[in-house]
Design an enzyme around this catalytic site. Structure first.
Site, PDB file in Angstrom:
ATOM      1  N   ASP A 178     -26.869  -9.974  36.881  1.00 51.99           N
ATOM      2  CA  ASP A 178     -28.051  -9.794  37.740  1.00 51.99           C
ATOM      3  C   ASP A 178     -29.271  -9.826  36.830  1.00 51.99           C
ATOM      4  O   ASP A 178     -29.145 -10.121  35.642  1.00 51.99           O
ATOM      5  CB  ASP A 178     -27.918  -8.450  38.493  1.00 51.99           C
ATOM      6  CG  ASP A 178     -28.582  -8.483  39.868  1.00 51.99           C
ATOM      7  OD1 ASP A 178     -29.746  -8.947  39.946  1.00 51.99           O
ATOM      8  OD2 ASP A 178     -27.955  -8.062  40.850  1.00 51.99           O
TER       9      ASP A 178
ATOM     10  N   LYS B  20      -7.402  -0.724  33.330  1.00 56.66           N
ATOM     11  CA  LYS B  20      -8.505  -1.575  33.784  1.00 56.66           C
ATOM     12  C   LYS B  20      -8.688  -1.388  35.282  1.00 56.66           C
ATOM     13  O   LYS B  20      -7.748  -1.580  36.057  1.00 56.66           O
ATOM     14  CB  LYS B  20      -8.221  -3.049  33.483  1.00 56.66           C
ATOM     15  CG  LYS B  20      -9.376  -3.968  33.905  1.00 56.66           C
ATOM     16  CD  LYS B  20      -9.136  -5.414  33.495  1.00 56.66           C
ATOM     17  CE  LYS B  20      -8.349  -6.202  34.501  1.00 56.66           C
ATOM     18  NZ  LYS B  20      -9.106  -6.601  35.706  1.00 56.66           N
TER      19      LYS B  20
ATOM     20  N   LYS C 216     -17.868  -6.976  35.854  1.00 60.71           N
ATOM     21  CA  LYS C 216     -18.549  -8.245  35.497  1.00 60.71           C
ATOM     22  C   LYS C 216     -19.961  -8.299  36.056  1.00 60.71           C
ATOM     23  O   LYS C 216     -20.292  -9.181  36.866  1.00 60.71           O
ATOM     24  CB  LYS C 216     -17.738  -9.453  35.995  1.00 60.71           C
ATOM     25  CG  LYS C 216     -16.310  -9.528  35.464  1.00 60.71           C
ATOM     26  CD  LYS C 216     -15.606 -10.804  35.925  1.00 60.71           C
ATOM     27  CE  LYS C 216     -14.197 -10.934  35.415  1.00 60.71           C
ATOM     28  NZ  LYS C 216     -13.225  -9.974  36.014  1.00 60.71           N
TER      29      LYS C 216
ATOM     30  N   ASP D 177     -14.035  -3.157  34.914  1.00 64.24           N
ATOM     31  CA  ASP D 177     -14.147  -4.625  34.921  1.00 64.24           C
ATOM     32  C   ASP D 177     -14.905  -5.078  36.168  1.00 64.24           C
ATOM     33  O   ASP D 177     -14.315  -5.583  37.118  1.00 64.24           O
ATOM     34  CB  ASP D 177     -12.726  -5.213  34.873  1.00 64.24           C
ATOM     35  CG  ASP D 177     -12.696  -6.730  34.953  1.00 64.24           C
ATOM     36  OD1 ASP D 177     -13.702  -7.369  34.604  1.00 64.24           O
ATOM     37  OD2 ASP D 177     -11.645  -7.275  35.359  1.00 64.24           O
TER      38      ASP D 177
ATOM     39  N   ARG E  89       0.768  -7.346  36.350  1.00 66.57           N
ATOM     40  CA  ARG E  89       2.058  -7.377  37.046  1.00 66.57           C
ATOM     41  C   ARG E  89       3.301  -7.233  36.182  1.00 66.57           C
ATOM     42  O   ARG E  89       4.271  -6.612  36.639  1.00 66.57           O
ATOM     43  CB  ARG E  89       2.113  -8.640  37.909  1.00 66.57           C
ATOM     44  CG  ARG E  89       1.150  -8.547  39.090  1.00 66.57           C
ATOM     45  CD  ARG E  89       0.832  -9.890  39.684  1.00 66.57           C
ATOM     46  NE  ARG E  89       0.004 -10.690  38.802  1.00 66.57           N
ATOM     47  CZ  ARG E  89      -0.414 -11.915  39.065  1.00 66.57           C
ATOM     48  NH1 ARG E  89      -0.062 -12.489  40.186  1.00 66.57           N
ATOM     49  NH2 ARG E  89      -1.182 -12.563  38.215  1.00 66.57           N
TER      50      ARG E  89
ATOM     51  N   THR F  58     -11.640 -18.130  33.796  1.00 69.82           N
ATOM     52  CA  THR F  58     -10.505 -19.026  33.506  1.00 69.82           C
ATOM     53  C   THR F  58     -10.123 -19.890  34.704  1.00 69.82           C
ATOM     54  O   THR F  58      -9.339 -20.816  34.562  1.00 69.82           O
ATOM     55  CB  THR F  58      -9.270 -18.234  33.036  1.00 69.82           C
ATOM     56  OG1 THR F  58      -9.083 -17.154  33.925  1.00 69.82           O
ATOM     57  CG2 THR F  58      -9.460 -17.736  31.637  1.00 69.82           C
TER      58      THR F  58
END
Ligand code: C5P
Length: 257
Positions: A63, A31, A60, A58, A237, A122
């Site tokens: 527009d 990603k 996002k 990614d 991570r 989130t």
């Protein structure tokens, strides 16, 4: 296929390529988000896709429909395998994204990338939604936006661990659900916290470490997320920060059903 997509949240092309080279074959894809993309640009995406890697771009997009369609067209040209747009951009915008993906892929003779919707970030709470004029709860808004995304021709959505099962029930078996917030259990957790299925588990409040929850407040283990209906797992991570990233990825793959 291995459902793990590794978040290459690093600041340079050299670090990203080193990680990708270490992990190739032990994960399902990579990603690339706003940090790495803003530092390295589409060349980074091309670098990986030209090696045959699957890249989830990614960014996002959110527009006016014409601009989002153009952005998706440019993403297709990089060879990205998955792209995403904000579902709150609305049906017309999502349809424009889906159509641009099909049209550009056809024109370039490439496979059409998966186009995924972002529902509610989130980081948002019910109170934050109310502040911007949305009276529904986060959960209700997420399910509504997932259903709109599906109706607009998107292939799936990004969902937090606690929303995965509700979306799977509302949108059916063929909808792709990409789930971040994944943390493998430590032996400590096995003693203290029973896996709690779709509700996830609260962060331990302990000092962050590679197998802890870091800043992710609600997490599922990789196997729990797949059982809750996730199609792909975004993991950063716990793999990229491990002393031996490849070994960490292999350990995670071995826990999957
Ligand atoms: O390191 P970690 O496993 O927390 O990385 C998760 C990745 O998924 C990060 O790139 C983060 O930005 C992304 N993400 C997330 N939660 C979301 C959407 C994306 O953690 N709701």
């Amino acid at each position: 296929m291995n459902p793990v997509l590794v978040a290459l949240d690093v600041e340079s092309a050299a670090k990203a390529i080193e990680l990708a080279d270490q992990l190739r074959g032990a994960v399902g894809g990579y990603k690339i988000g706003k940090q790495l993309f803003t530092a390295t640009g589409p060349a980074m995406v091309r670098e990986l896709t030209s090696r045959g890697d699957r890249v989830f771009l990614d960014l996002k997009f959110h527009d006016i429909p014409n601009t989002v369609a153009g952005a998706v067209q440019s993403a297709v040209a990089t060879g990205a395998w998955m792209v995403n747009v904000h579902a709150s951009g609305g049906t017309v915008m999502m349809k424009a994204a889906a159509e641009a993906a099909s049209r550009s892929a056809g024109a370039l003779g490439r496979p059409r990338p998966l186009v995924i919707g972002v529902t509610v970030l989130t980081s948002m709470t019910d109170a934050m939604l109310q502040e911007i004029g949305v009276a529904r709860t986060v959960m209700d808004q997420v399910v509504l936006l997932a259903q709109l995304a599906r109706a607009a021709g998107l292939d799936g959505v990004v969902a937090s661990p606690q929303e995965t099962r509700a979306i799977r029930e509302a949108c059916g078996p063929d909808f792709q659900i990409v789930t971040p917030g994944i943390r493998p259990l430590r032996p400590f957790d096995k003693l203290k916290v029973a896996p709690s299925g779709v509700e996830g588990r609260q962060g331990s409040g302990q000092a962050a470490d590679q197998q802890g929850t870091d800043d992710q407040a609600r997490t599922l283990t990789p196997a729990e997320a797949i059982s809750a209906g996730a199609t792909y797992l975004v993991i950063g991570r716990p793999i990229t920060g491990a002393p031996n990233p490849r070994e960490a990825a292999e350990r995670i793959a071995a826990t999957l059903p």
